[in-house]
Each structure stands twice: as structure tokens, then as C-alpha cells.
Design a protein around this motif. Structure first.
Motif, PDB file in Angstrom:
ATOM      1  N   ALA A 209       3.942   4.383   9.312  1.00 23.57           N
ATOM      2  CA  ALA A 209       2.965   3.410   8.815  1.00 23.57           C
ATOM      3  C   ALA A 209       2.275   2.704   9.976  1.00 23.57           C
ATOM      4  N   ILE A 210       3.029   2.328  10.982  1.00 22.89           N
ATOM      5  CA  ILE A 210       2.445   1.647  12.144  1.00 22.89           C
ATOM      6  C   ILE A 210       1.399   2.545  12.808  1.00 22.89           C
ATOM      7  N   ASP A 211       1.735   3.820  12.981  1.00 20.36           N
ATOM      8  CA  ASP A 211       0.771   4.758  13.567  1.00 20.36           C
ATOM      9  C   ASP A 211      -0.479   4.867  12.704  1.00 20.36           C
ATOM     10  N   PHE A 212      -0.307   4.909  11.381  1.00 14.84           N
ATOM     11  CA  PHE A 212      -1.452   4.978  10.474  1.00 14.84           C
ATOM     12  C   PHE A 212      -2.336   3.746  10.642  1.00 14.84           C
ATOM     13  N   TYR A 213      -1.728   2.560  10.656  1.00 16.38           N
ATOM     14  CA  TYR A 213      -2.523   1.330  10.767  1.00 16.38           C
ATOM     15  C   TYR A 213      -3.253   1.259  12.110  1.00 16.38           C
ATOM     16  N   HIS A 214      -2.618   1.687  13.167  1.00 17.86           N
ATOM     17  CA  HIS A 214      -3.302   1.759  14.464  1.00 17.86           C
ATOM     18  C   HIS A 214      -4.488   2.719  14.380  1.00 17.86           C
TER      19      HIS A 214
ATOM     20  N   ARG B 165       0.930  12.642   0.873  1.00 15.65           N
ATOM     21  CA  ARG B 165       0.649  12.068   2.187  1.00 15.65           C
ATOM     22  C   ARG B 165       0.109  13.118   3.143  1.00 15.65           C
ATOM     23  N   GLY B 166      -0.722  12.660   4.085  1.00 12.77           N
ATOM     24  CA  GLY B 166      -1.299  13.560   5.072  1.00 12.77           C
ATOM     25  C   GLY B 166      -2.539  14.283   4.589  1.00 12.77           C
ATOM     26  N   LYS B 167      -3.090  13.869   3.446  1.00 18.40           N
ATOM     27  CA  LYS B 167      -4.259  14.543   2.867  1.00 18.40           C
ATOM     28  C   LYS B 167      -5.516  13.676   2.889  1.00 18.40           C
ATOM     29  N   GLY B 168      -5.460  12.550   3.602  1.00 17.16           N
ATOM     30  CA  GLY B 168      -6.638  11.688   3.713  1.00 17.16           C
ATOM     31  C   GLY B 168      -6.768  10.637   2.633  1.00 17.16           C
ATOM     32  N   ILE B 169      -5.825  10.581   1.708  1.00 19.50           N
ATOM     33  CA  ILE B 169      -5.895   9.608   0.615  1.00 19.50           C
ATOM     34  C   ILE B 169      -5.718   8.186   1.154  1.00 19.50           C
ATOM     35  N   GLY B 170      -4.804   8.011   2.084  1.00 21.58           N
ATOM     36  CA  GLY B 170      -4.589   6.694   2.681  1.00 21.58           C
ATOM     37  C   GLY B 170      -5.835   6.199   3.394  1.00 21.58           C
ATOM     38  N   LYS B 171      -6.495   7.075   4.118  1.00 20.75           N
ATOM     39  CA  LYS B 171      -7.733   6.705   4.820  1.00 20.75           C
ATOM     40  C   LYS B 171      -8.807   6.304   3.827  1.00 20.75           C
ATOM     41  N   LEU B 172      -8.936   7.054   2.754  1.00 23.63           N
ATOM     42  CA  LEU B 172      -9.909   6.760   1.708  1.00 23.63           C
ATOM     43  C   LEU B 172      -9.634   5.384   1.095  1.00 23.63           C
ATOM     44  N   LEU B 173      -8.382   5.125   0.769  1.00 24.15           N
ATOM     45  CA  LEU B 173      -8.007   3.833   0.184  1.00 24.15           C
ATOM     46  C   LEU B 173      -8.206   2.703   1.185  1.00 24.15           C
TER      47      LEU B 173
ATOM     48  N   ILE C 212       0.871  -1.163   0.000  1.00 18.51           N
ATOM     49  CA  ILE C 212       0.000   0.000   0.000  1.00 18.51           C
ATOM     50  C   ILE C 212       0.913   1.219   0.000  1.00 18.51           C
ATOM     51  N   CYS C 213       0.611   2.172  -0.869  1.00 13.70           N
ATOM     52  CA  CYS C 213       1.472   3.353  -0.978  1.00 13.70           C
ATOM     53  C   CYS C 213       0.653   4.555  -1.391  1.00 13.70           C
ATOM     54  N   VAL C 214       0.918   5.670  -0.731  1.00  8.69           N
ATOM     55  CA  VAL C 214       0.426   6.975  -1.148  1.00  8.69           C
ATOM     56  C   VAL C 214       1.658   7.777  -1.551  1.00  8.69           C
ATOM     57  N   ASP C 215       1.584   8.427  -2.695  1.00  9.02           N
ATOM     58  CA  ASP C 215       2.692   9.250  -3.185  1.00  9.02           C
ATOM     59  C   ASP C 215       3.181  10.162  -2.068  1.00  9.02           C
ATOM     60  N   GLU C 216       4.499  10.231  -1.897  1.00  5.91           N
ATOM     61  CA  GLU C 216       5.060  11.021  -0.795  1.00  5.91           C
ATOM     62  C   GLU C 216       4.626  12.487  -0.849  1.00  5.91           C
TER      63      GLU C 216
END
Length: 157
Positions: free
Chosen positions: A136-141, A101-109, A94-98
Motif C-alpha cells: 500500500a505504501i508503494d502504491f500511495y507513493h 489487484r494489479g489491474k489499474g483499478i486502484g489508480k482509477l479509484l 480504500i480497498c481493491v478486491d484481492e
């Protein structure tokens, strides 16, 4: 215009390769004992196999240019008497373009990944993350994931 999430196709290879390279270089930087820089970090043959594998799915996020992707794999527990039969969805990548990042795209995906897991009857969503990758660990938590197991190592020199 809102970002579109869709299944990948062969035309997405170049954009995914670029994003995959970003993630790979983070691994090279922090674990040079395991990873080395490479011109191409995602083999076209492997990518094509994933596109054609009924147990795999690649999702992409973007419009004219992709800004995120994920590679997913449906897994079944081995058929052994001591194991509970179950299906899980494994997040290979899983990757969001650097730059995004921090714009909610990872959450959406990630929400789309959870929806897909439900649609295939998975009882869990699983992934691996190296210990150095605290962001990444913080994001997954934050997405509600918990530690399932810990893989340890001892370097022998």
C-alpha cells in the motif's frame, strides 16, 4: 464493459462488507496485538451513518459486483490561532478486491478521489497506513503521496 465508479447506497453494504473483511484480515495477520478476526468488520449502523453524513462519501467501483470501494471524509482544521485554516479529504478506507489487484483499478479509484478532493475545495488528500503494509505504501507513493508525519509506538509489557 468499463467499470463504473459511483456513490454507494445501502444495497452495496454486503459487497463492501466482504471487501472490508479482506483488508481487516491483513491487519489481523500483521498486527494481532491491535486487531482480531470478526464475523462482521463493518457495522451496518456505522455504514448507514456514513451514507447520511454530508461530510462523508463512499465511492464504489464495479458493475454487477463491486471490486473496490473507498470511504472519504472532509475534515476542517481546528479553529485555533496557531493553525492555518484548511480543508482536507481523509481516506478512511480504500480497498481493491484481492483477485483484482494489479489491474489499474486502484489508480482509477485514486484519480476519482483526487477529483472529489478538488471538488470539495480540499487543499490536501490524507490517509493513514500501517508500516507493515509496504504494498500500500508503494502504491500511495506511486500516486504522488508523500509522508506527512510518522506515528511511533513503544510496547510496554
Amino acid at each position: 464493459m468499463a467499470l463504473q465508479i459511483r456513490e454507494a447506497d445501502i444495497q452495496d453494504y454486503a459487497d463492501i462488507l466482504q471487501l472490508h473483511g479482506q483488508v481487516h484480515e491483513i491487519h489481523v495477520e500483521h498486527r494481532p496485538d491491535l486487531y482480531r478476526s470478526a464475523q462482521s468488520t463493518l457495522d451496518l449502523h456505522y455504514f448507514t451513518e456514513l451514507l447520511n453524513d454530508e461530510k462523508s462519501k463512499i465511492l464504489v467501483v464495479g458493475n454487477d459486483k463491486l471490486v473496490a470501494y473507498t470511504i472519504l471524509k472532509v475534515q476542517e482544521a481546528p479553529n485555533r490561532p496557531i493553525l492555518v485554516p484548511r480543508r482536507s479529504l481523509y481516506v478512511n478506507d480504500i480497498c481493491v478486491d484481492e483477485a483484482c489487484r494489479g489491474k489499474g483499478i486502484g489508480k482509477l479509484l485514486f484519480q476519482k478521489v483526487k477529483d472529489y478532493a478538488k471538488s470539495v475545495g480540499a487543499s490536501s488528500l490524507e490517509l493513514g497506513v500501517l508500516a507493515f503494509n509496504e504494498r500500500a505504501i508503494d502504491f500511495y507513493h506511486a500516486m504522488g503521496m508523500n509522508v506527512k508525519s510518522v506515528r511511533m509506538e513503544l510496547e510496554i509489557r
